[in-house]
Scaffold this motif. Sequence first.
Motif, PDB file in Angstrom:
ATOM      1  N   VAL A  44       0.858  -1.184   0.000  1.00 15.42           N
ATOM      2  CA  VAL A  44       0.000   0.000   0.000  1.00 15.42           C
ATOM      3  C   VAL A  44       0.891   1.229   0.000  1.00 15.42           C
ATOM      4  O   VAL A  44       1.842   1.317   0.775  1.00 15.42           O
ATOM      5  CB  VAL A  44      -0.912  -0.001   1.246  1.00 15.42           C
ATOM      6  CG1 VAL A  44      -1.648   1.318   1.369  1.00 15.42           C
ATOM      7  CG2 VAL A  44      -1.907  -1.145   1.177  1.00 15.42           C
ATOM      8  N   GLN A  45       0.608   2.179  -0.879  1.00  9.79           N
ATOM      9  CA  GLN A  45       1.407   3.405  -0.937  1.00  9.79           C
ATOM     10  C   GLN A  45       0.862   4.394   0.094  1.00  9.79           C
ATOM     11  O   GLN A  45       0.334   5.456  -0.242  1.00  9.79           O
ATOM     12  CB  GLN A  45       1.356   3.984  -2.360  1.00  9.79           C
ATOM     13  CG  GLN A  45       2.491   4.924  -2.680  1.00  9.79           C
ATOM     14  CD  GLN A  45       3.852   4.239  -2.658  1.00  9.79           C
ATOM     15  OE1 GLN A  45       3.943   3.027  -2.826  1.00  9.79           O
ATOM     16  NE2 GLN A  45       4.906   4.999  -2.446  1.00  9.79           N
ATOM     17  N   ASP A  46       1.021   4.031   1.378  1.00 10.61           N
ATOM     18  CA  ASP A  46       0.398   4.829   2.427  1.00 10.61           C
ATOM     19  C   ASP A  46       1.046   6.197   2.598  1.00 10.61           C
ATOM     20  O   ASP A  46       0.431   7.117   3.154  1.00 10.61           O
ATOM     21  CB  ASP A  46       0.381   4.077   3.756  1.00 10.61           C
ATOM     22  CG  ASP A  46       1.712   3.441   4.100  1.00 10.61           C
ATOM     23  OD1 ASP A  46       2.721   3.776   3.450  1.00 10.61           O
ATOM     24  OD2 ASP A  46       1.741   2.605   5.016  1.00 10.61           O
ATOM     25  N   SER A  47       2.282   6.363   2.122  1.00  7.39           N
ATOM     26  CA  SER A  47       2.916   7.681   2.231  1.00  7.39           C
ATOM     27  C   SER A  47       2.146   8.727   1.432  1.00  7.39           C
ATOM     28  O   SER A  47       2.163   9.918   1.759  1.00  7.39           O
ATOM     29  CB  SER A  47       4.370   7.615   1.742  1.00  7.39           C
ATOM     30  OG  SER A  47       4.427   7.279   0.369  1.00  7.39           O
ATOM     31  N   TRP A  48       1.455   8.286   0.377  1.00  4.58           N
ATOM     32  CA  TRP A  48       0.655   9.223  -0.417  1.00  4.58           C
ATOM     33  C   TRP A  48      -0.570   9.701   0.361  1.00  4.58           C
ATOM     34  O   TRP A  48      -1.087  10.782   0.112  1.00  4.58           O
ATOM     35  CB  TRP A  48       0.201   8.563  -1.718  1.00  4.58           C
ATOM     36  CG  TRP A  48       1.315   8.356  -2.710  1.00  4.58           C
ATOM     37  CD1 TRP A  48       2.649   8.383  -2.459  1.00  4.58           C
ATOM     38  CD2 TRP A  48       1.169   8.085  -4.100  1.00  4.58           C
ATOM     39  NE1 TRP A  48       3.355   8.135  -3.606  1.00  4.58           N
ATOM     40  CE2 TRP A  48       2.463   7.945  -4.640  1.00  4.58           C
ATOM     41  CE3 TRP A  48       0.083   7.921  -4.949  1.00  4.58           C
ATOM     42  CZ2 TRP A  48       2.698   7.656  -5.975  1.00  4.58           C
ATOM     43  CZ3 TRP A  48       0.304   7.640  -6.283  1.00  4.58           C
ATOM     44  CH2 TRP A  48       1.599   7.518  -6.788  1.00  4.58           C
ATOM     45  N   VAL A  49      -1.025   8.875   1.292  1.00  6.15           N
ATOM     46  CA  VAL A  49      -2.167   9.262   2.108  1.00  6.15           C
ATOM     47  C   VAL A  49      -1.741  10.293   3.152  1.00  6.15           C
ATOM     48  O   VAL A  49      -2.433  11.278   3.394  1.00  6.15           O
ATOM     49  CB  VAL A  49      -2.782   8.019   2.793  1.00  6.15           C
ATOM     50  CG1 VAL A  49      -3.925   8.426   3.720  1.00  6.15           C
ATOM     51  CG2 VAL A  49      -3.283   7.032   1.742  1.00  6.15           C
ATOM     52  N   THR A  50      -0.600  10.063   3.766  1.00  5.25           N
ATOM     53  CA  THR A  50      -0.143  10.972   4.817  1.00  5.25           C
ATOM     54  C   THR A  50       0.501  12.238   4.258  1.00  5.25           C
ATOM     55  O   THR A  50       0.307  13.333   4.787  1.00  5.25           O
ATOM     56  CB  THR A  50       0.860  10.252   5.732  1.00  5.25           C
ATOM     57  OG1 THR A  50       1.936   9.725   4.938  1.00  5.25           O
ATOM     58  CG2 THR A  50       0.182   9.110   6.476  1.00  5.25           C
ATOM     59  N   ASP A  51       1.273  12.108   3.167  1.00  4.51           N
ATOM     60  CA  ASP A  51       2.040  13.238   2.647  1.00  4.51           C
ATOM     61  C   ASP A  51       1.545  13.774   1.308  1.00  4.51           C
ATOM     62  O   ASP A  51       2.070  14.762   0.811  1.00  4.51           O
ATOM     63  CB  ASP A  51       3.519  12.832   2.494  1.00  4.51           C
ATOM     64  CG  ASP A  51       4.103  12.297   3.783  1.00  4.51           C
ATOM     65  OD1 ASP A  51       3.693  12.779   4.855  1.00  4.51           O
ATOM     66  OD2 ASP A  51       4.944  11.377   3.728  1.00  4.51           O
ATOM     67  N   GLY A  52       0.576  13.096   0.696  1.00  2.64           N
ATOM     68  CA  GLY A  52       0.089  13.507  -0.615  1.00  2.64           C
ATOM     69  C   GLY A  52       0.874  12.854  -1.740  1.00  2.64           C
ATOM     70  O   GLY A  52       1.990  12.334  -1.545  1.00  2.64           O
ATOM     71  N   VAL A  53       0.308  12.863  -2.925  1.00  4.45           N
ATOM     72  CA  VAL A  53       0.983  12.315  -4.108  1.00  4.45           C
ATOM     73  C   VAL A  53       2.167  13.214  -4.440  1.00  4.45           C
ATOM     74  O   VAL A  53       2.046  14.441  -4.439  1.00  4.45           O
ATOM     75  CB  VAL A  53       0.017  12.245  -5.304  1.00  4.45           C
ATOM     76  CG1 VAL A  53       0.709  11.655  -6.526  1.00  4.45           C
ATOM     77  CG2 VAL A  53      -1.224  11.436  -4.941  1.00  4.45           C
ATOM     78  N   PRO A  54       3.333  12.639  -4.703  1.00  7.53           N
ATOM     79  CA  PRO A  54       4.499  13.467  -5.024  1.00  7.53           C
ATOM     80  C   PRO A  54       4.207  14.416  -6.180  1.00  7.53           C
ATOM     81  O   PRO A  54       3.615  14.003  -7.189  1.00  7.53           O
ATOM     82  CB  PRO A  54       5.568  12.445  -5.412  1.00  7.53           C
ATOM     83  CG  PRO A  54       5.162  11.187  -4.724  1.00  7.53           C
ATOM     84  CD  PRO A  54       3.660  11.201  -4.713  1.00  7.53           C
ATOM     85  N   PRO A  55       4.597  15.681  -6.067  1.00  7.38           N
ATOM     86  CA  PRO A  55       4.364  16.638  -7.158  1.00  7.38           C
ATOM     87  C   PRO A  55       4.997  16.143  -8.455  1.00  7.38           C
ATOM     88  O   PRO A  55       6.117  15.654  -8.463  1.00  7.38           O
ATOM     89  CB  PRO A  55       5.048  17.914  -6.658  1.00  7.38           C
ATOM     90  CG  PRO A  55       5.108  17.767  -5.171  1.00  7.38           C
ATOM     91  CD  PRO A  55       5.270  16.303  -4.910  1.00  7.38           C
ATOM     92  N   GLY A  56       4.261  16.260  -9.528  1.00  6.87           N
ATOM     93  CA  GLY A  56       4.797  15.870 -10.827  1.00  6.87           C
ATOM     94  C   GLY A  56       4.620  14.409 -11.168  1.00  6.87           C
ATOM     95  O   GLY A  56       4.890  14.004 -12.298  1.00  6.87           O
ATOM     96  N   PHE A  57       4.164  13.580 -10.201  1.00 10.69           N
ATOM     97  CA  PHE A  57       3.973  12.164 -10.517  1.00 10.69           C
ATOM     98  C   PHE A  57       2.834  12.029 -11.510  1.00 10.69           C
ATOM     99  O   PHE A  57       1.740  12.538 -11.295  1.00 10.69           O
ATOM    100  CB  PHE A  57       3.645  11.368  -9.248  1.00 10.69           C
ATOM    101  CG  PHE A  57       3.755   9.875  -9.422  1.00 10.69           C
ATOM    102  CD1 PHE A  57       4.885   9.200  -8.989  1.00 10.69           C
ATOM    103  CD2 PHE A  57       2.745   9.151 -10.037  1.00 10.69           C
ATOM    104  CE1 PHE A  57       4.989   7.833  -9.148  1.00 10.69           C
ATOM    105  CE2 PHE A  57       2.846   7.780 -10.207  1.00 10.69           C
ATOM    106  CZ  PHE A  57       3.974   7.121  -9.759  1.00 10.69           C
ATOM    107  N   GLY A  58       3.086  11.357 -12.620  1.00  7.94           N
ATOM    108  CA  GLY A  58       2.073  11.208 -13.645  1.00  7.94           C
ATOM    109  C   GLY A  58       2.209   9.909 -14.384  1.00  7.94           C
ATOM    110  O   GLY A  58       1.476   8.965 -14.157  1.00  7.94           O
ATOM    111  N   LYS A  59       3.220   9.844 -15.260  1.00  6.19           N
ATOM    112  CA  LYS A  59       3.446   8.608 -16.009  1.00  6.19           C
ATOM    113  C   LYS A  59       4.720   7.923 -15.530  1.00  6.19           C
ATOM    114  O   LYS A  59       5.550   7.485 -16.315  1.00  6.19           O
ATOM    115  CB  LYS A  59       3.488   8.899 -17.504  1.00  6.19           C
ATOM    116  CG  LYS A  59       2.119   9.254 -18.062  1.00  6.19           C
ATOM    117  CD  LYS A  59       2.099   9.217 -19.578  1.00  6.19           C
ATOM    118  CE  LYS A  59       0.676   9.351 -20.095  1.00  6.19           C
ATOM    119  NZ  LYS A  59       0.601   9.305 -21.567  1.00  6.19           N
TER     120      LYS A  59
END
Length: 859
Positions: free
Chosen positions: A313-328
Amino acid sequence: MLRGLRGLRGLRGLPLCASPRRLRSGSSSQGEEKPDTTWKDRAEIVIIGGGCVGVSLAYHLAKAGMRDVVLLEKSELTAGSTWHAAGLTTYFHPGINLKKIHYDSIKLYEKLEEETGQAVGFHQPGSIRLATTPVRVDEFKYQMTRAGWHATEQYLIGPEKVQEMFPLLNVDKVLAGLYNPGDGHIDPYSLTMALAAGARKYGALLKYPAPVTSLAPRSDGTWDVDTPQGSVRAKRLVNAAGFWAREVGKMIGLEHPLIPVQHQYLVTSTIPEVKALKRELAVLRDLEGSYYVRQERDGLLLGPYERQEKMRVQDSWVTDGVPPGFGKELFEADLDRITEHLEIAMEMIPVLKKADIVNVVNGPITYTPDILPMVGPHQGVRNYWVAVGFGYGIIHAGGIGKYLSEWILQGEPPFDLIELDPNRYGRWTTPQYTEAKARESYGFNNVVGYPKEERFAGRPTQRVSGLYSILQPRCSMGFHAGWEQPHWFYKPGQDTQYRPSFRRTNWFEPVGSEYEQVMQKVGVIDLSPFGKFHIKGRDSVTLLDNLFANVVPKVGFTNISHMLTPRGRVYAELTVSHQAPGDFLLVTGSGSELHDLRWIEEAAIRGGYEVEISNTTDELGVLGVAGPRARQVLQKLTSEDLSDGAFKFLQVKPLKVAHVPVTAIRISYTGELGWELYHRREDSPALYEALMNAGQEEGIADFGTYALNVLRLEKAFRAWGAEMNCDTNPLEAGLEPFVKLDKPADFIGKHALRQIKASGLKRRLVCLTLATDDVDPEGNESVWYEGKVVGNTTSGAYSYSIHKSLAFAYVPVALGAVGQQVEVELLGRNYPAVVTREPLVLPEPVRSRLQKKGEKRLG
């Protein structure tokens, strides 16, 4: 040790290919269309997110004639989860109406290239689910009976046919296959580009890069949507932002229960045995091995689903948000997680042992706690819709775009999909709960899907009644909208384990005992999960009169009322209690709480009614007391006269029971003499203990929802979500006593219902009795007559009064007469069934009324 699939070890920990779409079979090389340079400062609708779901919605709305459709994408179309998806498409789904979503998607994809001129790389070799255990064969039979009354083709096939469809498979362990012709796979990138071309063709504006920086609701219900390119004033907003959906929700103070998980799949180079085939392999799903495999050009694509303790689970995205610029971008491979699945795959498909791996894709997919997406308008926020949480976005995109566009344009959903309602979650859905359930849901991707299934991760939530600690040690709890509620109670020496089955299992006899308890003595049930709303104010009576098809009850009384859609479908069923002039308590089922509240709130705003609406679900506990001795027990604890003349059926009164203030309603879903006692949640233990102590002489005991279901079926009480929902009208459901077409108020759906009545019904709900063996109807089974499927059951159970199975079913009007013989399909066998007079058991108020009439005649 992992053997075979050459190249795996060399890929561990290395950066992965950034464009798996180039590997797709039949992928278009036309490239992405250039972004539109125009801008609109006003829109009918703004869709946030340029994945396949958002673009599909833009396409469908524009094609249906909506002007000023604007889609905003933060980077480029397909960025996020769409571009790296495996692209599987299937007609199959265990959910009844989700089959329609899959069906509409595939039918759209079949014609999209011709309509738009854009190749979509759609392959339809069919798909097969493998059964390698007897219980899996039962599951397939269980699913087959739910397919008979749908347009989708589906067949149960033997090992020989499986081998024919997938000749590279070792079928030694295969017992059967579930085969869906027309299934296959599609290139997600090309699909999205074709949908985008269609959306533009019909007038939609697709803007990217145009990240949304802020959302501001206005007092008139519109939205100001800000981007670096400018602002848009939107009448309606749709969040279709994929794994950025949480960030979009946070802009307006919502915490959407979403979490990204990592899903990996492998692509092989050319395999000679695959290249030599004369036709494309069917897509294969090995459910025990928990992986899928399909042909990818002259090789294979294989995607496992790890167990919950191994998946990531990419739980860091829940606590810290999706990394800026993440797309493809993609994650690094983590092959240790999927080794055991690959070992199984190589035993089942031996050619994999010598296959070379050319690519490993490990990308984020957004999950909700129960793996189903969140689709529809959100309670508590005006004109804010969501289409998020798609674990299977490719197969859902086309159908969801069509479904949502019809809902938006027509003002009601085209069919019922409450299982996707975003309002099934609430404040109790914490990030910790979401992660635990998403992990469980991913790991259980291919487990056997039983009736009455329970899953236990993340439980209990904060939403437990005051009786949880008292009842939990002696009952089997069920999960209801965050609540724990007793399903059935153990007796000394009985098997207390959770043992799901397609046949009668360890709860069967205990439920029979609870049934007898209520019919002969007195039982207590925890009904705290009910949704409970308090409505008062100057216009409360007018609001309810326009919302409900029934009349507004007199002060001091309760009735059963239905909210209808404009087309005359049953949107909801509630009990309405008029406690004091203009002061109402409304009660609905646990799964309908925010679903119903949203509808009520929107009607109040739309009509400009001066009312106060509060949700008291979490504040109020509810105990039901039912059975022929219920009055005797309660009378010991209150000074209020509970006699039949003093406290009538459907009357509501405030009183004290054992010094606990309660709102008492003389009503019971059991159909027996009973009361529902509404009280402060913290008073539940004291009230419960007082009842149990007072009822010792009467033989009082607990009962759960399984027994309640049997009791209500025998009394022919309909249930919302089964006998009635947005797929049914109240006339065919047998709800005429609750629908007052002659009342002055122009309630929602009144005109449509009059037209339905004038046109005549095509089907009707009937009660069936079946002589079965060890299996009982659950609902949604096919009903047969003269070799054809003519209808479907809606719910069912074993009747402990007649010792037969009992079911509600919709059949053509011509087959609705009492005594009519039909058949009901259960686990691959058709059982004789007879339309019976309903109810099987007269409700207590009717029995009491008939008794009094008889006494008068004798007198």
